[in-house]
Design an enzyme around this catalytic site. Structure first.
Site, short mmCIF file in Angstrom:
data_model
loop_
_atom_site.label_atom_id
_atom_site.label_comp_id
_atom_site.label_asym_id
_atom_site.label_seq_id
_atom_site.Cartn_x
_atom_site.Cartn_y
_atom_site.Cartn_z
N TYR A 43 -1.83 -1.47 10.77
CA TYR A 43 -2.00 -1.64 9.32
C TYR A 43 -0.83 -1.05 8.54
CZ TYR A 43 -3.74 -1.13 4.58
OH TYR A 43 -3.86 -1.19 3.22
N SER B 80 0.85 -1.19 0.00
CA SER B 80 0.00 0.00 0.00
C SER B 80 0.88 1.24 0.00
CB SER B 80 -0.89 -0.01 1.25
OG SER B 80 -1.53 1.23 1.44
#
Length: 259
Positions: free
Chosen positions: A152, A139
């Site tokens: 995360y 990401s």
């Protein structure tokens, strides 16, 4: 016959779009996700539309034994995997001290442990054959620290670092590693973690279909790091020159404003 592809998290979002792209290109598939009925419906559709073979394995990757079970099931069926797409992952929102510990540990299991485990299981046969591909989905969150999505962001930083290091180790062995680092994407991700906006650093979200197409092309072209979108590329580049403390401060402001 084209290489067989295993895709985790393939029942929706980017994973589903990857499945469509590989099937359209004639690849047989192994689709892994938690929802068995949904996987079977997707498999039937892809087989009918593209004439490929699609095997489904319903597993929850937050359970530590899932990776071994997937590998063993394929081994018993004499199914070889030439391309591994580690796409499964999820996030959560909130101050670390207030977030659910079980959720955080399951996130590490899915985003980090299962990805690492599956890669370690399938990599030896790729090396033995002298060819193979691994696509890990990280990401844009891999680049800065991420207050209020602490775990995360940290898991995605691991995926990026792991992928780049592994690719270096595999030079000359015929196995390629690509890591996809999308920015905000139109999936169920934001809804699941309770955010009202899919924007980060004021970056507009991109469709899962477009992200998958860019990642797919990057894999086929042998690229190491693939960042979809000019603004996302610029953001990742700029973060290299911003102190971690400063980046964390701006991410925190952005996360609070999105809630």
């Amino acid at each position: 016959m084209k290489e067989r592809v295993l895709i985790t998290g393939s029942s929706s979002g980017i994973g589903l779009e990857f499945a469509k792209l590989f099937a359209k290109d004639g690849h047989d598939l192994v689709l892994v996700a938690r929802q068995e009925d949904k996987l079977k419906a997707i498999a039937k559709d892809l087989e009918g539309q593209f004439g490929v073979s699609v095997m489904t394995i319903a597993k929850d990757l937050s359970i530590p034994s899932a990776s071994d079970e997937i590998f063993d099931e394929l081994k018993k069926s004499s199914v070889e995997v030439e391309i591994l797409v580690n796409n499964a992952g999820f996030g959560s929102y909130g101050a670390f001290v207030k977030t659910d510990l079980k959720t955080s540990l399951e996130m590490i299991e899915v985003n980090v442990s299962a990805l690492t485990h599956l890669t370690r299981l399938f990599l030896p046969s790729m090396i033995e054959r002298g060819h193979g591909k691994i696509l890990n989905v990280a990401s844009l969150a891999a680049f800065p620290p991420g207050p209020y999505m602490n775990v995360y962001y940290s898991t995605k930083a691991y995926v990026l670092s792991f992928s780049v290091a592994l690719n270096e180790e595999l030079k000359g062995l015929g196995v390629q590693v690509t890591v996809l680092c999308p920015g905000p994407t139109d999936t169920n991700f934001q809804k699941r973690i309770g955010l009202t906006s899919a924007e980060t650093f004021s970056i507009k979200s991109m469709s899962a279909e477009k992200v998958a197409k860019i990642g797919y092309k990057g894999l086929k072209d042998g690229k190491l790091i693939v960042i979809p979108g000019f603004i996302n590329k610029l953001t990742a580049f700029a973060l290299r020159f911003v102190p971690k403390k400063t980046a964390a401060h701006f991410v925190a402001i952005g996360q609070i404003s999105r809630k």
